[in-house]
Scaffold this motif. Sequence first.
Motif, mmCIF file in Angstrom:
data_model
loop_
_atom_site.group_PDB
_atom_site.id
_atom_site.type_symbol
_atom_site.label_atom_id
_atom_site.label_comp_id
_atom_site.label_asym_id
_atom_site.label_seq_id
_atom_site.Cartn_x
_atom_site.Cartn_y
_atom_site.Cartn_z
ATOM 1 N N GLU A 47 105.683 -75.588 30.122
ATOM 2 C CA GLU A 47 105.209 -74.995 28.498
ATOM 3 C C GLU A 47 104.298 -74.640 28.764
ATOM 4 N N ARG A 48 103.609 -73.539 27.665
ATOM 5 C CA ARG A 48 102.555 -72.836 27.591
ATOM 6 C C ARG A 48 101.797 -74.290 27.331
ATOM 7 N N GLU A 49 100.346 -73.891 27.476
ATOM 8 C CA GLU A 49 99.305 -74.861 27.021
ATOM 9 C C GLU A 49 98.039 -74.601 26.887
ATOM 10 N N GLY A 50 97.254 -74.623 26.193
ATOM 11 C CA GLY A 50 96.474 -74.116 25.330
ATOM 12 C C GLY A 50 94.688 -74.973 26.556
ATOM 13 N N VAL A 51 94.038 -73.817 26.470
ATOM 14 C CA VAL A 51 92.629 -73.961 27.765
ATOM 15 C C VAL A 51 91.361 -74.439 26.674
ATOM 16 N N ALA A 52 91.713 -72.868 25.672
ATOM 17 C CA ALA A 52 90.781 -73.004 25.138
ATOM 18 C C ALA A 52 90.203 -71.825 24.335
ATOM 19 N N SER A 53 89.762 -72.208 22.820
ATOM 20 C CA SER A 53 89.909 -71.439 21.824
ATOM 21 C C SER A 53 88.615 -70.994 21.454
ATOM 22 N N ILE A 54 88.556 -70.387 20.864
ATOM 23 C CA ILE A 54 86.985 -69.717 20.178
ATOM 24 C C ILE A 54 87.081 -69.005 18.696
ATOM 25 N N ASN A 55 86.785 -69.117 17.289
ATOM 26 C CA ASN A 55 86.861 -68.386 16.013
ATOM 27 C C ASN A 55 85.021 -67.452 16.273
ATOM 28 N N MET A 56 85.947 -66.892 14.625
ATOM 29 C CA MET A 56 84.492 -65.497 14.048
ATOM 30 C C MET A 56 83.548 -66.936 14.444
ATOM 31 N N ASP A 57 83.618 -67.659 13.708
ATOM 32 C CA ASP A 57 82.183 -68.456 13.522
ATOM 33 C C ASP A 57 81.594 -68.883 14.684
ATOM 34 N N GLY A 58 82.269 -69.314 16.076
ATOM 35 C CA GLY A 58 81.892 -69.762 17.474
ATOM 36 C C GLY A 58 82.134 -70.713 17.268
ATOM 37 N N GLU A 59 83.302 -71.474 16.803
ATOM 38 C CA GLU A 59 82.988 -72.819 16.681
ATOM 39 C C GLU A 59 84.434 -72.692 17.731
ATOM 40 N N ILE A 60 84.126 -73.984 18.965
ATOM 41 C CA ILE A 60 84.745 -73.607 20.359
ATOM 42 C C ILE A 60 86.241 -75.015 20.678
#
Length: 120
Positions: free
Chosen positions: A41-54
């Motif tokens: 299955e595909r799994e998340g590594v890292a994510s970020i939003n426009m507020d800079g939350e990671i």
Amino acid sequence: HVQLVESGGGLVQPGGSLRLSCAASGYSYCWGWFRQAPGKEREGVASINMDGEITFRSDSVKDRFTISHDVAENTLYLQMNGLKPEDTDVYYCAARFGIIATLIPGRYTYWGEGTQVTVS
């Protein structure tokens, strides 16, 4: 509609570094990097939003990888240092309009075609 094109994958020795790029056309609020091995299955590594939350998948990823988004270039990056053989996978970037920097693949609407990272 958002189109995503990844680049920067390749073959690297253990302990080496790679920087993945994801050029985007169109606006989105959240961006993420995911990985997938054949038959898994595909799994998340890292994510970020426009507020800079990671959000990072694990402390191991957090200690070695950096995710960033250049607003002016509308490009998502994943700087990967200290690469290990177990980091070998196809890496995908993704985008969604939700505000939470989630690592759940099903929450993302737009996907790139992936770039192969091989650590050997």
